[in-house]
Design an enzyme around this catalytic site. Structure first.
Site, PDB file in Angstrom:
ATOM      1  CG  HIS A   1      -0.204  -0.162   2.533  1.00 16.59           C
ATOM      2  ND1 HIS A   1       0.175  -1.402   3.003  1.00 16.59           N
ATOM      3  CD2 HIS A   1       0.223   0.733   3.459  1.00 16.59           C
ATOM      4  CE1 HIS A   1       0.788  -1.265   4.168  1.00 16.59           C
ATOM      5  NE2 HIS A   1       0.841   0.020   4.457  1.00 16.59           N
TER       6      HIS A   1
ATOM      7  CG  HIS B   1       0.928   5.159   4.517  1.00 17.28           C
ATOM      8  ND1 HIS B   1       0.211   5.047   5.685  1.00 17.28           N
ATOM      9  CD2 HIS B   1       1.684   4.031   4.434  1.00 17.28           C
ATOM     10  CE1 HIS B   1       0.530   3.909   6.296  1.00 17.28           C
ATOM     11  NE2 HIS B   1       1.418   3.269   5.553  1.00 17.28           N
TER      12      HIS B   1
END
Ligand code: 5GP
Ligand code: ZN
Length: 139
Positions: free
Chosen positions: A98, A100
Site C-alpha cells: 500500500h 500512504h
C-alpha cells in the site's frame, strides 16, 4: 492466510472507501496521522513493493496520483507525503502492499527528524558501486 486489506477488497471488513476501479481500491486509514490520511492498494494481494506486479503497480501509482489530487482539492493541505513502508524495520505492519497519502499542514506536529549520516573516505562511491552491481545482476 488472513489479510485485513484483502477483507476490505472483498467487502468482508468495513472501510471508508474513497475510490475503487478494476484493480485498485483506496480508503481512509483507521489510525490517521492527519485527518484524511488515506491508503491506496492493489486488489490483488502482494506482500510489499518488491513483489507487486508491474501492471498493478502502475495502476496503484495512477490511483495514488488521482486521489492525492482529490485530497489536495478537497482538504487544501499545505503539502502531501506519499510513502510506502516495506519490511518491519521500515515500519510495515500490514503485509499487503500500500501507499500512504498523508495530507500535511503547517505546524501539524508530525515530525520525522532522522540523524543524517556522513559519507567519508570514498564511502559514497563504494555504496554507489554496490548498488550499480545490484543493477547489473538483473541484466
Ligand atoms: P503500514 O504500517 O503497514 O505502513 O501501514 C498500515 C496502515 O494500515 C496503518 O497506518 C494502520 O493504521 C492501517 N490499518 C490497519 N488496520 C486497518 C483497518 O482495519 N482498516 C483501515 N482502514 N486501516 C487499517
Ligand atoms: Zn491482502
Amino acid at each position: 492466510m488472513s489479510c485485513i486489506f484483502c477483507d476490505i477488497v472483498n467487502k468482508v471488513e468495513k472501510a471508508e472507501i474513497l475510490f475503487e476501479d478494476e484493480s485498485t481500491i483506496s480508503f481512509l486509514d483507521i489510525r490517521p496521522l492527519n485527518f484524511g490520511h488515506s491508503l491506496v492498494i492493489p486488489k490483488n494481494h502482494y506482500e510489499n513493493f518488491f513483489d507487486v506486479g508491474e501492471k498493478d503497480l502502475n495502476a496503484v501509482i495512477s490511483s495514488t496520483q488521482f486521489l492525492a489530487n482529490a485530497i489536495k482539492k478537497s482538504l487544501a493541505p499545505d503539502g502531501i507525503n506519499i510513502i510506502s513502508n516495506n519490511g518491519s524495520s521500515a515500519g510495515q505492519t500490514i503485509y499487503h502492499f500500500h501507499f500512504h497519502i498523508i495530507p500535511r499542514f503547517k505546524n501539524d506536529h508530525f515530525t520525522f527528524r532522522p540523524q543524517y549520516k556522513d559519507y567519508s573516505n570514498g564511502l559514497m562511491q563504494q555504496f554507489a558501486d554496490k548498488i550499480r552491481g545490484g543493477i547489473k545482476s538483473f541484466g
